[in-house]
Design an enzyme around this catalytic site. Structure first.
Site, PDB file in Angstrom:
ATOM      1  CG  ASP A 437      -1.787   1.103   0.898  1.00 40.13           C
ATOM      2  OD1 ASP A 437      -2.513   1.172   0.013  1.00 40.13           O
ATOM      3  OD2 ASP A 437      -3.222   0.877   1.925  1.00 40.13           O
ATOM      4  CD  GLU A 440      -0.572   6.517  -3.150  1.00 38.75           C
ATOM      5  OE1 GLU A 440      -0.825   5.092  -3.455  1.00 38.75           O
ATOM      6  OE2 GLU A 440       0.059   7.010  -1.998  1.00 38.75           O
ATOM      7  CG  ASP A 505      -8.767   4.229  -0.071  1.00 34.99           C
ATOM      8  OD1 ASP A 505      -8.287   3.055  -0.799  1.00 34.99           O
ATOM      9  OD2 ASP A 505      -7.855   5.250   0.420  1.00 34.99           O
TER      10      ASP A 505
END
Length: 767
Positions: A437, A440, A505
């Protein structure tokens, strides 16, 4: 970024200068490239060569069907890294390169593609076209290559100090009438990007904005070519938005390099693009089964995990992979790689029990590349120099996401070795796959990396590549080259080599499901074969109807995972354990079983997708039907492989509108045949959707009632034929992906090809 105010004025605060002519050119020594000297005003007297800027435009034959174009203002600017890893599988020979001249133009050719530079005096005119003259692709014309300053200097002396001035290079390729542009990563807006401003800068922005987790500097045109922008830094694109007839690409810096790739088909474009940046990795057959997650902020422990898996087993819903999300670790300790001892006193034993009981085959855990300072791991990594620093020597920290978190510096080889050792500890515990995960929000200001040769701005997007590469290769080292599986969120060019990726998400709404479809379609046009989505939506608690519609969509993605934020995604918690045949549990069981039956087809198609660098699912319709103009605008349906058309349903009523291209199509469920091209409207309950089989298809299915993902794809199978003519073929593979046979069906078929089948197999003519 826009440099002009309409057609006639320069934007406020900007100075823009354009290549006004090709003054001269030189050939490379190898005869495979041209270097064009392009002054920013026309040279009509000797005095005109003074006090002006020039741009160098270097065009090179790379390999058949591919040319590179590099524009440079000041040649002395440093070439800092990192750079994309090009040709990881080896560079093809450039055997068909040539440079020819006549009175009209000088032409450089690279196999099937050529660039012709006009010989007309005082002109700047470069045309890209098929070498055989059959098609013009795009052009660089007047005011299409340039440099810009902001704030704009009033005289050249001011450029002596560039510390408070930005310098840009830009190019503008022409857009033809009716041309559409697609790709650029996992973008959630309109599928056709014409009219949009796109910034390629990885961001954690969800699926409902112009931000994207996966920014890929590559796009495909409906005219049969693609453009790969060879830089990991921020790229700004004005796609028919500054000038409606051009695609403008700009970067801050002194150089801009891109490759133009001629297909002419979109599949051929992707094949060549993935020769440049890498083919997708192979993923094992078990990964195609259902993944079940704990969800994000839910409260769970060993008993909760057991109850989930036992509940799924009792409802005949096989779970291939169980995923422990963030809170397998203590709060504030992310990511220290240590199971929370209070919740999981003996994780190794628990995982072993889950597997031995047959409740699950594989286990995945969540990680990220950040270290919260509450954990002892942070102190150790900081002391060892494994974390990114500020320019004054401090560890770079902020309180965004984790308190006082630091960022693992993967440019430090020792940090990589340490990080891999942490992963190996998880593998020793029984972990088989990793959800990578984040990655970014990588800072670019006041940052110093261990490798001083890298530019922090270029590291921002590139970090996703190096982070996922480290974890993927650690999995390969432990489990084998073709057994590594990630569940990754961030990506850039080349990250398709480390599958798989999921969509990030999304909200628990039909609009977010449509956003996710658009995101998956766009990412697939960047060489990514495998993709997944949070079934049910991540944010919020989906009502039963959305959950069930999303289940149908999610089980027809290449990979399928139930995951949410603050609510569980096991079906009985969604609808109070509705036990009817249209309840969440029954619907999930039906779609999971269907995917298991489809595995002989899915896994064979996966191998072809890897070979060509194309998406398995979601595959944009234009990849299969590029000659159909409608296919370039379809963003609510997709192909699963080359033979199955899927149209997800976004209405509670079950009403759905979809398009069938030319040919005969058979409804998988009802066997009804429809003829395209045309639009159709249907209504469906929750256990069906428009799933249509293309004509001349041989579809190999597992036996009735098959619920496993991994089995012998040659035994007890059902060979279904759809509108088969004189000869139709399909590839049969085993559960490792190795080709077993080419099956042939039809009046001209070689019946011996069916000898590869075992057990109680049969051939069924469906339509």
């Amino acid at each position: 970024m826009r440099f002009r105010d309409g057609m006639w004025l320069v934007a406020e605060g900007v100075r823009a200068e354009y290549a006004e002519e090709v003054y001269s050119f030189t050939k490379n020594e190898d005869g495979k490239g041209l270097s064009l000297l392009c002054p920013t005003r026309q040279i009509r007297s000797r005095g005109d060569v003074l006090n002006l800027s020039t741009l160098s435009v270097d065009i090179e034959a790379v390999f058949d069907g591919v040319l590179s174009v590099e524009t440079t203002h000041w040649q002395g600017a440093r070439r800092l890294g990192p750079n994309f890893e090009l040709f990881p599988g080896g560079k093809p020979e450039t055997s068909n390169a040539s440079i020819t001249s006549n009175e009209k133009a000088t032409t450089i050719s690279s196999g099937s593609i050529s660039a012709s530079i006009s010989s007309k005096a005082h002109s700047f005119d470069i045309r890209f076209h098929a070498t055989d003259g059959s098609k013009e692709l795009t052009s660089l014309l007047s005011r299409s290559v340039g440099l810009a300053y902001t704030p704009g200097p009033s005289n050249p002396l001011q450029t002596g100090d560039m510390r408070n001035m930005q310098h840009y290079i830009f190019t503008q390729t022409t857009l033809s009438v009716g041309e559409s542009v697609h790709g650029l990563g996992e973008r959630f807006g309109a599928f056709n990007k014409v009219g949009q401003t796109v910034t390629l800068w990885n961001a954690d922005g969800g699926t409902s904005s112009d931000q994207a987790y996966k920014n890929i500097p590559f796009w495909i045109s409906s005219r049969g070519y693609g453009v790969f922008i060879d830089t990991p830094e921020r790229v700004e694109l004005e796609i028919g938005s500054e000038r409606s007839c051009r695609v403008q690409t700009s970067i801050e810096g002194q150089r801009l390099k891109w490759y133009i790739i001629y297909g002419p088909s979109p599949k051929e474009i992707l094949n060549k693009y993935t020769i440049l940046t890498g083919k997708p990795g192979k993923v094992p057959s078990w990964s195609y089964g259902l993944w079940l997650s704990t969800s994000f902020t839910t409260n769970y422990d060993e008993a909760t995990v057991n109850s989930f898996l036992e509940g799924m087993q009792a409802r005949d819903i096989p779970v291939e992979v169980f995923h422990y999300d963030c809170f397998w670790m203590k709060a504030f300790h992310w990511c220290d790689f240590v199971f929370d001892a209070e919740k999981f006193p003996d994780p190794k034993a628990q995982i072993a029990r889950l597997k031995s009981a047959g409740l699950v085959k594989k286990v995945c855990v969540w990680i990220n590349p950040y270290l919260g300072q509450a954990s002892s791991v942070f102190k150790y990594a900081a002391e060892q120099g494994y974390l990114v620093k500020r320019k004054n020597g401090d560890i770079f920290q902020w309180d965004l996401w984790q308190t006082g978190m630091g960022l693992v510096d993967f440019t430090n080889p020792d940090a990589v070795k340490w990080y891999v050792s942490c992963l190996e500890g998880l593998f020793d515990t029984g972990v088989d796959a990793i959800k990578t995960d984040f990655g970014e929000r990588i800072p670019t200001l006041d940052v110093e990396w261990f490798d001083k040769s890298v530019d922090p701005k270029r590291m921002h997007n590139y970090y996703a590549f190096i982070y996922n590469k480290v974890v993927y290769e650690a999995l390969q080292a432990r489990y084998g080259k073709d057994e590594a599986v990630l569940f990754a969120r961030a990506a850039t060019a080349g990250t398709q080599r480390f599958p798989l990726q999921w969509g990030g998400d999304c909200e628990s709404t039909p609009e977010a499901m449509a956003e996710s479809v658009r995101g998956g379609l766009s990412l697939g046009l960047g060489g990514f074969s495998f993709w997944s989505v949070d079934i049910g939506g991540f944010e919020g608690s989906p009502p039963p109807w959305i959950y069930k519609r999303w289940v149908a969509f999610g089980l027809l993605c290449s990979h399928s995972r139930l995951h949410g934020s603050n609510s569980f995604r096991v079906p009985w918690t969604v609808d109070n354990d509705d036990k009817t045949d249209q309840g969440c549990s029954a619907v999930l069981a039906k779609w999971t079983t269907l995917k298991a039956r489809l595995m002989p087809y899915i896994y064979a198609q996966a191998q072809e997708s890897i070979k060509l660098g194309i998406p398995l699912s979601l595959r944009a319709m234009c990849l299969e039907f590029p000659e159909d103009p409608t296919s370039w605008f379809l963003d609510r349906q997709f192909m699963f492989g080359d033979s199955l058309l899927v149209a997800p349903i976004f209405e509670e009523s079950g009403t759905v509108e979809f398009y069938l291209p030319k040919g005969k199509w058979t409804n998988f469920f009802t066997k009804e045949v429809k003829a395209g091209p045309g639009w159709f409207t249907e209504e469906h309950k929750f256990d069906t959707l428009p799933l249509y089989v293309r004509e001349n298809t041989v579809l190999v299915l597992g036996k009735q009632g098959e619920t496993r993902t991994v089995y012998d794809y040659t035994e007890d199978v059902e060979v279904c034929t759809y509108q088969v003519g004189e000869l139709a073929t399909t590839t049969l593979v085993d559960s490792t992906g190795k080709e077993v046979a080419k099956l042939e069906v039809g009046s001209k078929a070689d019946k011996k090809s069916l000898d590869a089948l075992k057990g109680k197999w049969n051939v069924v003519q469906v339509s």
